[in-house]
Design a protein around this motif. Structure first.
Motif, PDB file in Angstrom:
ATOM      1  N   GLN A  55       0.804  -1.211   0.000  1.00  8.49           N
ATOM      2  CA  GLN A  55       0.000   0.000   0.000  1.00  8.49           C
ATOM      3  C   GLN A  55       0.842   1.269   0.000  1.00  8.49           C
ATOM      4  O   GLN A  55       0.329   2.361  -0.277  1.00  8.49           O
ATOM      5  N   MET A  56       2.134   1.168   0.298  1.00  8.67           N
ATOM      6  CA  MET A  56       2.990   2.358   0.330  1.00  8.67           C
ATOM      7  C   MET A  56       3.388   2.824  -1.079  1.00  8.67           C
ATOM      8  O   MET A  56       3.750   3.985  -1.273  1.00  8.67           O
ATOM      9  N   ASN A  57       3.364   1.907  -2.045  1.00  4.77           N
ATOM     10  CA  ASN A  57       3.684   2.256  -3.445  1.00  4.77           C
ATOM     11  C   ASN A  57       5.056   2.941  -3.546  1.00  4.77           C
ATOM     12  O   ASN A  57       5.208   4.034  -4.095  1.00  4.77           O
ATOM     13  N   LEU A  58       6.071   2.274  -2.992  1.00  2.00           N
ATOM     14  CA  LEU A  58       7.408   2.868  -2.940  1.00  2.00           C
ATOM     15  C   LEU A  58       8.112   2.878  -4.293  1.00  2.00           C
ATOM     16  O   LEU A  58       9.051   3.664  -4.493  1.00  2.00           O
ATOM     17  N   LEU A  59       7.696   2.015  -5.208  1.00  2.00           N
ATOM     18  CA  LEU A  59       8.373   1.997  -6.508  1.00  2.00           C
ATOM     19  C   LEU A  59       8.164   3.304  -7.264  1.00  2.00           C
ATOM     20  O   LEU A  59       9.073   3.815  -7.917  1.00  2.00           O
ATOM     21  N   SER A  60       6.957   3.859  -7.198  1.00  2.00           N
ATOM     22  CA  SER A  60       6.713   5.139  -7.871  1.00  2.00           C
ATOM     23  C   SER A  60       7.415   6.287  -7.162  1.00  2.00           C
ATOM     24  O   SER A  60       7.766   7.294  -7.786  1.00  2.00           O
ATOM     25  N   GLU A  61       7.602   6.156  -5.842  1.00  2.00           N
ATOM     26  CA  GLU A  61       8.321   7.196  -5.090  1.00  2.00           C
ATOM     27  C   GLU A  61       9.832   7.015  -5.144  1.00  2.00           C
ATOM     28  O   GLU A  61      10.579   7.885  -4.714  1.00  2.00           O
ATOM     29  N   GLY A  62      10.255   5.872  -5.668  1.00  2.00           N
ATOM     30  CA  GLY A  62      11.694   5.606  -5.676  1.00  2.00           C
ATOM     31  C   GLY A  62      12.463   6.433  -6.673  1.00  2.00           C
ATOM     32  O   GLY A  62      13.643   6.742  -6.453  1.00  2.00           O
ATOM     33  N   PHE A  63      11.836   6.838  -7.778  1.00  2.00           N
ATOM     34  CA  PHE A  63      12.558   7.614  -8.797  1.00  2.00           C
ATOM     35  C   PHE A  63      13.019   8.973  -8.282  1.00  2.00           C
ATOM     36  O   PHE A  63      14.199   9.321  -8.437  1.00  2.00           O
ATOM     37  N   PRO A  64      12.161   9.789  -7.673  1.00  2.00           N
ATOM     38  CA  PRO A  64      12.689  11.066  -7.135  1.00  2.00           C
ATOM     39  C   PRO A  64      13.699  10.857  -6.024  1.00  2.00           C
ATOM     40  O   PRO A  64      14.633  11.655  -5.877  1.00  2.00           O
ATOM     41  N   ILE A  65      13.530   9.781  -5.239  1.00  2.00           N
ATOM     42  CA  ILE A  65      14.508   9.501  -4.184  1.00  2.00           C
ATOM     43  C   ILE A  65      15.872   9.194  -4.796  1.00  2.00           C
ATOM     44  O   ILE A  65      16.909   9.710  -4.343  1.00  2.00           O
ATOM     45  N   MET A  66      15.887   8.370  -5.825  1.00  2.00           N
ATOM     46  CA  MET A  66      17.162   8.017  -6.459  1.00  2.00           C
ATOM     47  C   MET A  66      17.807   9.234  -7.116  1.00  2.00           C
ATOM     48  O   MET A  66      19.031   9.385  -7.088  1.00  2.00           O
ATOM     49  N   ILE A  67      17.003  10.102  -7.711  1.00  2.00           N
ATOM     50  CA  ILE A  67      17.567  11.306  -8.347  1.00  2.00           C
ATOM     51  C   ILE A  67      18.191  12.222  -7.302  1.00  2.00           C
ATOM     52  O   ILE A  67      19.309  12.725  -7.481  1.00  2.00           O
ATOM     53  N   LEU A  68      17.484  12.428  -6.175  1.00  2.00           N
ATOM     54  CA  LEU A  68      18.022  13.284  -5.118  1.00  2.00           C
ATOM     55  C   LEU A  68      19.285  12.692  -4.520  1.00  2.00           C
ATOM     56  O   LEU A  68      20.282  13.393  -4.291  1.00  2.00           O
ATOM     57  N   VAL A  69      19.264  11.394  -4.256  1.00  2.00           N
ATOM     58  CA  VAL A  69      20.449  10.736  -3.684  1.00  2.00           C
ATOM     59  C   VAL A  69      21.618  10.800  -4.664  1.00  2.00           C
ATOM     60  O   VAL A  69      22.776  11.024  -4.273  1.00  2.00           O
ATOM     61  N   ALA A  70      21.354  10.607  -5.957  1.00  2.00           N
ATOM     62  CA  ALA A  70      22.419  10.632  -6.958  1.00  2.00           C
ATOM     63  C   ALA A  70      23.088  12.002  -7.013  1.00  2.00           C
ATOM     64  O   ALA A  70      24.323  12.100  -7.035  1.00  2.00           O
ATOM     65  N   PHE A  71      22.287  13.065  -7.019  1.00  2.00           N
ATOM     66  CA  PHE A  71      22.875  14.400  -7.050  1.00  2.00           C
ATOM     67  C   PHE A  71      23.621  14.724  -5.756  1.00  2.00           C
ATOM     68  O   PHE A  71      24.633  15.436  -5.774  1.00  2.00           O
ATOM     69  N   PHE A  72      23.126  14.198  -4.635  1.00  2.00           N
ATOM     70  CA  PHE A  72      23.837  14.408  -3.367  1.00  2.00           C
ATOM     71  C   PHE A  72      25.191  13.703  -3.402  1.00  2.00           C
ATOM     72  O   PHE A  72      26.210  14.262  -2.941  1.00  2.00           O
ATOM     73  N   ILE A  73      25.236  12.492  -3.948  1.00  2.00           N
ATOM     74  CA  ILE A  73      26.508  11.760  -4.040  1.00  2.00           C
ATOM     75  C   ILE A  73      27.460  12.471  -4.995  1.00  2.00           C
ATOM     76  O   ILE A  73      28.666  12.602  -4.715  1.00  2.00           O
ATOM     77  N   ILE A  74      26.933  12.958  -6.126  1.00  2.00           N
ATOM     78  CA  ILE A  74      27.792  13.686  -7.078  1.00  2.00           C
ATOM     79  C   ILE A  74      28.379  14.931  -6.421  1.00  2.00           C
ATOM     80  O   ILE A  74      29.562  15.242  -6.590  1.00  2.00           O
ATOM     81  N   MET A  75      27.547  15.648  -5.654  1.00  2.00           N
ATOM     82  CA  MET A  75      28.034  16.849  -4.961  1.00  2.00           C
ATOM     83  C   MET A  75      29.102  16.484  -3.944  1.00  2.00           C
ATOM     84  O   MET A  75      30.068  17.231  -3.745  1.00  2.00           O
ATOM     85  N   SER A  76      28.955  15.331  -3.294  1.00  2.00           N
ATOM     86  CA  SER A  76      29.903  14.926  -2.253  1.00  2.00           C
ATOM     87  C   SER A  76      31.246  14.492  -2.836  1.00  2.00           C
ATOM     88  O   SER A  76      32.302  14.772  -2.265  1.00  2.00           O
TER      89      SER A  76
END
Length: 266
Positions: free
Chosen positions: A214-235
């Motif tokens: 019921q949490m439907n995390l797969l649809s929410e996973g794309f913005p999470i991955m994009i934010l995490v990816a940019f945070f890692i690139i910045m780091s």
């Protein structure tokens, strides 16, 4: 102008290598750069190198009876081929950063967001263009551009000519094979931190979506991955810049070693 006309055959040989190298170099090979500008830059470079370059091995073909003959035309084509080889090898170095961006974009979900990359002249994802722009900035900032034109190009005339290129074709094949191997190795090293982290996020969201559908995390996973990816690139961006510099140093070192093997050193 009189000086150029007095050494017109040698000037054309130098111009052919300079022009073909500029036509295949990253940034300079862009269609947005006017063809007349490329010809002008090649002409200026040929003029400055005219008093430095030694074409004594071509002397038998540059006399009054040999200039502008069929043999001379073949020498011009050979010099142009050497320029293509030099420019293409530099392009291979830059392709590692574009390939790393493609690997990263696929894991981030940006693989569908491909646009025409004027630097690589291909359809390239956004992350590939991002890494390409960073590489271009570092290339100019760390003065590798000056080393390529004022040291590498000058050394190529003293080390490589058409005859030595034909004799050392095995070393040329080894140079490009090592360049292609380094391309994929560098691309994997650049993209590995991002790909590994995003893969773990994908696995975690998949497990959580199975545990709580019921949490439907797969649809929410794309913005999470994009934010995490940019945070890692910045780091890791300072480390990426250092790695880019080391990649340029390794590529130019291999090119210098090729000069030593094929023509007696720089």
């Amino acid at each position: 102008m009189d000086y150029i006309l007095s050494k017109a055959p040698v000037f054309l040989l130098i111009f052919a290598r300079c022009f073909m190298m500029i036509m295949t170099l990253p940034l300079f090979s862009m269609r947005s750069v006017p063809r007349i500008a490329k010809i002008a830059v090649s002409g200026y470079m040929a003029y400055f190198l005219l008093s430095v370059v030694d074409f004594s091995q071509y002397q038998n073909f540059l006399g009054d009876d040999g200039a502008f003959s069929l043999i001379f035309l073949l020498l011009v084509l050979g010099e142009g081929l050497i320029g293509v080889i030099l420019g293409f090898y530099i392009t291979i170095i830059f392709s590692a950063f574009s390939s790393a961006g493609q690997f990263t974009a696929f894991q981030m979900g940006f693989s569908a967001a491909s646009t025409y990359d004027a630097l690589a002249q291909i359809e390239n994802p956004l992350m590939g263009q991002f890494f390409n722009f960073i590489a271009i900035l570092i290339f100019f900032q760390t003065k590798w551009f000056q080393m390529l034109f004022f040291r590498g190009l000058t050394a190529s005339y003293s080390a490589i000519n058409v005859f030595s290129l034909i004799a050392g074709r095995e070393n040329l094949v080894k140079l490009f094979l090592s360049g292609l191997s380094n391309l994929f190795a560098d691309a994997l090293i650049i993209s590995l931190p991002l790909m590994g982290t995003l893969l773990l996020i994908t696995v975690c969201t998949g497990l959580l979506s199975k545990a709580a559908p019921q949490m439907n995390l797969l649809s929410e996973g794309f913005p999470i991955m994009i934010l995490v990816a940019f945070f890692i690139i910045m780091s890791i961006l300072p480390n990426l810049c250092d790695f880019f510099i080391n990649s340029f140093a390794t590529g130019f070192s291999d090119l210098e070693h090729f000069f030593v093997q094929i023509g007696g050193g720089m």
